[in-house]
Design a protein around this motif. Structure first.
Motif: not given
Ligand code: PHE
Length: 341
Positions: A148-154, A162-164
């Motif tokens: 829902x939060x429309x997250x920007x991932x690196x 590694x976790x992003x």
């Protein structure tokens, strides 16, 4: 002799030349001084004539030197006045002054009001780990709130498992960071930029929130309501009532969305009057799991938290209909709203 000296004095071009003449006439070995010394070798009759004449000459040369000195100083002043002449009637050259951006102004105002109520100020990184932005806030990997939060991932290179990192989607991760660093009790706000992939008249991919957190032995929702009404009344400069609506956030229990009282009149919103309500923040009692994640014992401590949109309350205060204009850097817009000279 007299006219000679007076002529030389009259021609002196500056103070240095004048001083040379003074020494030549009246100095120890000056012509007039030497003549006065000769008086001693004269007969009384000769002296009676030459004495007064020499004294008169000395007085006249002294007076002439002083007069010339004053005249030279006058001339120098005239010359300076001519050179430094200034026309104060000329129209001033206009200089454009930079000003504080409205969002920064509002952030400072919000900070000052909460500071008056004893809240410290904290900041956290805008590039966050999954842990602080989600897991520590009781939003596990599968939780729908992540979507829902429309997250920007690196971006990670292939093979880098590694976790992003994410661009933080809210200021709530600062709750955890602050608990870890300062423990309980605490009272803090955390203003800053947050990011969500969303864009329309009331949403920009970067926007601003201010997080609030208060932890003590017996903090309650009643304290939260008082703090918020106090804040909104100070911020809008008029008594503002709030309405709490039951809601859900993974990191608070119970949770409430908070509306402020307002009226809609021909498209403009007036806060603090009327029978309409406008949602301005999410809040609740900090979830025990969140306290635990921040290293605080939930059997000993409890607290409230809230997250408020800074841009939204800035829009309300200044009557600005389109959030995107805040970040267009259009000087005409800034000037129109009086935010720039
Ligand atoms: N983080 C929530 C949001 O961004 C707001 C919130 C903060 C809700 C703190 C409850 C407690 O929507």
């Amino acid at each position: 002799l007299k006219s000679d000296w007076l002529a030389r004095i009259g021609q002196a071009a500056d103070e240095a030349a004048l001083e040379e003449i003074r020494v030549a006439a009246l100095g120890k070995k000056g012509e007039i001084s030497l003549k006065m010394r000769e008086l001693g070798g004269m007969s009384p009759e000769e002296r009676q004539v030459a004495g007064p004449a020499l004294n008169a000459l000395k007085d006249e040369v002294t007076a002439a030197l002083a007069a010339k000195k004053a005249a030279l100083a006058d001339a120098a002043l005239d010359e300076r006045l001519r050179a430094e002449w200034l026309d104060v009637t000329l129209p001033a050259r206009h200089r454009r002054a930079g000003t504080i951006h409205p969002v920064s102004q509002v952030t400072e105002e919000v900070t000052a009001i909460f500071a008056d109520m004893g809240f410290s100020v904290a900041e956290g990184p805008q590039i966050e780990t999954d842990w602080y932005n989600f897991d520590a806030l009781n939003i596990p990997g599968h939780h729908p709130a992540r979507a829902e939060m429309d997250t920007f991932y690196t971006h990670r290179s292939p093979g880098d498992d590694r976790p992003p990192h994410v661009l933080r989607t809210h200021t709530s991760p600062v709750q955890i960071r602050y608990m870890e660093a300062h423990g309980a009790p605490c009272r803090v706000i955390a203003p800053g930029r947050v990011y969500r992939a969303d864009y329309d008249q009331t949403h920009t991919p970067m926007f601003h929130q201010v997080e609030g957190l208060a932890i003590d032995r017996d903090i309650s929702m009643a304290n939260l309501k008082w703090v918020l009404e106090e804040f909104f009344s100070a911020y809008f400069g008029t008594k503002v009532r709030t309405r709490f609506r039951a809601s859900h956030f993974p990191f608070t229990e119970p949770s409430a969305e908070v509306d402020i009282q307002c009226s809609w009149e021909g498209g403009t919103v007036k806060v603090g009057e009327g029978n309409d309500w406008l949602e301005v923040l999410g809040s609740g009692m900090v979830h025990p799991k969140v306290l635990q994640a921040g290293g605080i014992d939930p059997t000993q401590w409890q607290g409230f938290a809230f997250g408020m949109g800074i841009d939204r309350i800035a829009m309300l205060k200044y009557g600005i209909p389109d959030l995107r204009a805040f970040f267009d850097s259009d000087l005409r817009w800034l000037r129109h709203y009086g935010f720039s000279a």
